[in-house]
Design an enzyme around this catalytic site. Structure first.
Site, PDB file in Angstrom:
ATOM      1  N   ASP A  52     -36.138  22.855  30.270  1.00 34.79           N
ATOM      2  CA  ASP A  52     -37.486  23.026  29.918  1.00 34.79           C
ATOM      3  C   ASP A  52     -38.499  24.540  28.990  1.00 34.79           C
ATOM      4  O   ASP A  52     -37.425  24.779  28.877  1.00 34.79           O
ATOM      5  CB  ASP A  52     -38.273  23.337  31.110  1.00 34.79           C
TER       6      ASP A  52
HETATM    7  C1  GLC Z   1     -43.335  22.396  30.702  1.00 32.56           C
HETATM    8  C2  GLC Z   1     -43.560  21.276  31.774  1.00 32.56           C
HETATM    9  C3  GLC Z   1     -42.164  20.256  31.332  1.00 32.56           C
HETATM   10  C4  GLC Z   1     -43.291  20.163  30.737  1.00 32.56           C
HETATM   11  C5  GLC Z   1     -42.624  20.755  28.966  1.00 32.56           C
HETATM   12  C6  GLC Z   1     -42.869  20.493  27.610  1.00 32.56           C
HETATM   13  O1  GLC Z   1     -43.299  23.345  30.888  1.00 32.56           O
HETATM   14  O2  GLC Z   1     -42.246  21.603  32.899  1.00 32.56           O
HETATM   15  O3  GLC Z   1     -42.584  19.417  32.863  1.00 32.56           O
HETATM   16  O4  GLC Z   1     -41.880  18.764  30.263  1.00 32.56           O
HETATM   17  O5  GLC Z   1     -42.775  21.933  29.579  1.00 32.56           O
HETATM   18  O6  GLC Z   1     -43.992  20.031  28.421  1.00 32.56           O
END
Ligand code: GLC
Length: 751
Positions: A292
């Protein structure tokens, strides 16, 4: 969590699996000899820096979903230092970036484009928690199929969805993105979403790679506070949180995303047990793992890495293949390989997984496959997509209360007062993670009501108050407006940004002074309907006493205003059922239907039993709850036998009658309880459901089948399987009001 005992158990089944697994590796990963040759030849030409470039994902400048670390993504693409981009939209813009990769970089490896296509792309569907309440897997799959069609028409070929985190704490804002509290339903929904996004052939231009997130147990954040620690037993991990992820693997999901949280002391982004032992070795996952947003960098504040260099090493050795936005692999991995700290075969393994994904998408064959401006014009916000979004929104709504059957309203009521801070809102209808959705596109609830009522009906409006502000200045006008009307429709709830990521709430009642507004309007003593817009269960105990009817509309998407009007005025009979319990008070949390019985189950006549002295143990609305404009009567629960053996099938049937004047759909639910096992078992567990359409006065016999596999669980020694014993069966329209039966499972083999 004592992994050594876990690894002991894995050892027992691990060896057999390894034989199967390595065969599948040879067959599965390189099922296509042409692909194998192309990727191996390419790997042979790549420098170490170019390999690490494939393991690096950066956000473009188009949109951001976190703190930006670096703006030089164009240079990185040109020099082969970045093989994947997210938050880049439209066929034109993605084509521009792809051109740089395939024409300017040395090896011309195409980019993969990721984006958060969570519940629709431009045509926004109801939030995932709402869609879950439809219990309609075909509709959920179609919702994701449409999202993929629109996203892929804008150059996206990878979505960061489905979010499959089981959540039992509605203080956590991200319950909005998931399927609720039940693992059985969570698994079905996970499969439907992966199939919807990926279709049956990833090389088709309207299919995109899905991403099972957030791996794992992110929904167990302590206190419901986002990003907080998760500390669960091995049994809870395997019984509650992991199955939807395994369901994604079984559905062929192409990628996984690590969760931000630490899991029993080990952050998921550096958790080799999760990322290698379970995901690859046990489940045979053959896709790639992305972190993430900057979660490698976050291993330093987590306190398991002294610096980002150490963090990068921990992650890559644990099994993380791609670094989202952190730039850690780019900065430190090459030196760690040269210093022998990270083996080259681990880099090659990660790069192969990523290149295989690009191959499966057809990007080597045609890097511009997803950059078709004609398809973009034709597919984005296509009328058929909007029509489906309307249907999905109606299916997702849950009728929580309908005193005196005041709903559905007649369309010829003389004067209607629409009151509340969400009546005229459009952006809020889209909910959290509406990413590329246009907040100006929806027709508001107020305008939709004006459209649906008969000519001559007067629709009055007063905002009354803001969603979160503390001012009562609008109350007087609201009261006067209510006094003029024959019926009142309250439009209340949360702002769309009050759920989703980084949006935990410590108090989950109606925000601001909305309860005071409800109180004020109640003094007018007119028939009152409350329509709720929210991304999580709310402790609306006060509201239930002040209004006649409550319709849970969640955040219903682009067509949500029209959907609310069609449900409130009876064009559609609500059929949604809650997939997450509504607490009476935040003090009851965690509260979910499949809890354990304890040694002192509640007994109102006995002080010394498990209860609160100031509130019942039951939720305000239980899992599976949802009313209809008609009524369904259950009778004649029948079990085919009192006893079954390990190989037998138990047939269960019940008669369901529509006793009302309106046709409707009922979701008949089947729960089971294992009265005594080698470990404590939930007081009930969902094991099946059937959706039945019934005309007025029509009766249908609804049948289920159960076998010993349906009764399997992680037994005392953490082995998976059924145990002999006595069981209860519950069948009904929600998890609390059921007809009950009993049976015994006899096992030939001694356990
Ligand atoms: C965010 C979220 C994740 C998302 C990613 C990209 O922090 O936790 O669910 O897909 O970043 O945007």
């Amino acid at each position: 969590m004592n992994w050594s005992s876990t690894s002991m158990r894995f050892k027992r089944c691990f060896c057999t699996l390894m034989v199967v697994f390595s065969l599948s590796c040879v067959i599965g990963l390189f099922a296509d000899p042409k692909m194998e040759k192309t990727i191996n030849d390419l790997l042979g030409k790549m420098t170490l820096e170019e390999k690490i470039g494939q393991m690096t994902l950066y956000t473009s400048g188009w949109a951001t979903t976190g703190a930006k670390m670096d703006d030089n993504y164009m240079d990185y693409i040109k020099t082969g230092k970045c093989g994947a981009i997210f938050n880049a939209l439209t066929a034109e813009y993605t084509k521009k970036l792809q051109k740089v990769a395939v024409e300017s970089s040395r090896l011309k490896i195409p980019l993969i484009f990721g984006y958060d296509v969570i519940h629709g792309h431009r045509t926004i569907m109801p939030i995932p928690l709402a869609e879950a309440c439809s219990w309609d897997m075909a509709a959920i799959e179609k919702s994701c199929r449409i999202a993929a069609i629109e996203a892929s028409a804008e150059g996206i070929n990878w979505t960061f969805a489905p979010m499959v985190d089981i959540a039992r704490d509605p203080r956590w804002g991200r319950v909005a993105e998931g399927s609720g509290e039940d693992t059985y339903l969570g698994c079905l929904i996970a499969k439907a979403r992966v199939k919807g996004f990926q279709g049956d052939d990833l090389s088709k231009p309207d299919t995109i790679i899905a991403c099972a997130k957030h791996y794992a147990a992110y929904g167990g954040a302590q206190g419901g506070r986002d990003y907080n620690s998760v500390d669960v037993s091995e049994r809870t991990l395997f019984e509650t949180y992991l199955p939807p992820f395994k369901a994604c693997v079984e559905a062929g999901v192409g990628s996984f995303m690590t969760a931000f949280n630490d899991l029993s002391g080990v952050p998921c982004t550096a958790n080799k047990f999760l990322l290698t032992k379970v995901l690859h070795d046990l489940w045979g996952f053959n896709g790639f793992v992305v972190t993430d947003y900057t979660s490698i960098n976050e291993l330093v504040p987590h306190g398991i890495a002294a610096n980002e260099e150490e963090a990068g090493k921990l992650s890559v050795l644990a099994g993380v293949d791609m670094d989202m936005e952190g730039g850690v692999y780019m900065k430190y991995l090459a030196k760690q390989v040269k210093d022998g700290i990270v083996p080259m075969n681990r880099i090659d393994e990660a790069v192969k997984r990523i290149l295989i994904a690009k191959w499966k998408l057809g990007l080597f064959e045609d890097p511009y496959r997803y950059c078709d401006e004609n398809r973009q014009r034709e597919m984005v916000l296509n009328p058929k997509h909007l029509a489906f979004s309307l249907e999905m929104a109606k299916k997702s709504m849950v009728l929580l209360q309908n005193e005196k059957n005041i709903l559905p309203l007649r369309k010829d009521i003389k004067k209607i007062a629409v009151i509340g801070p969400l009546a005229s809102s459009t952006e809020d209808l889209l909910g959290s993670w509406h990413a590329a959705g246009d907040g100006k596109k929806p027709v508001s609830v107020l305008d939709s009501i004006k459209e649906i009522v008969n000519p001559g009906v007067e629709v009055l409006y007063a905002q009354g108050c803001d969603i979160t502000e503390s001012s009562h200045s609008g109350f007087q006008k609201a009261i006067e407006t209510a006094k003029e009307a024959d019926v009142i429709i309250l439009t209340i709830g949360e702002r769309e940004s009050m759920s989703g990521e980084a949006s935990s709430r410590s108090d989950i009642d109606l925000p601001g002074v909305q309860n005071d507004l409800v109180e004020a309007i109640a003094t007018v003593k007119k028939p009152t309907v409350a329509v709720l817009f929210n991304g999580r269960p709310l402790t609306i105990t006060k509201l239930t006493k002040k209004v006649d009817a409550i319709l849970e509309a969640w955040f219903p998407g682009t067509m949500g205003g029209k959907a609310v009007a069609e449900v409130v005025f009876g064009d559609y009979n609500p059929s949604g059922k809650l997939t997450i319990s509504f607490p009476r008070s935040v003090g009851q949390i965690p509260i979910y239907y499949n809890m354990k019985n304890t040694g002192r189950p509640i007994d109102p006549k006995n002080k010394y039993t498990s209860k609160y002295i100031d509130i019942p143990n039951t939720p305000l609305y239980p899992f599976g709850w949802g009313l209809s404009y008609t009524t369904f009567k259950y009778s004649g629960l029948t079990l085919s036998s009192k006893t079954i053996g390990e190989k037998d099938v138990l047939k269960i049937s019940v008669d369901v009658k529509n006793e009302g004047k309106m046709g409707g759909e009922e979701t008949v639910q089947l729960y089971v309880r294992n009265i005594a096992g080698s470990v404590t078992r939930p007081v009930k567990e969902l094991k099946g459901y059937k959706k039945v359409q019934l005309n007025p006065s029509e009766t249908k016999k609804v049948e289920f089948e159960l076998n010993s596999n349906d009764l399997a669980f992680y037994r005392f020694d953490m082995s998976w399987g059924p145990e002999a014993g006595n069981f209860e069966v519950f069948v009904g329209g929600n998890s609390q009001e059921t007809l009950n039966g009993k049976f015994e499972l006899k096992m030939a083999s001694a356990q």
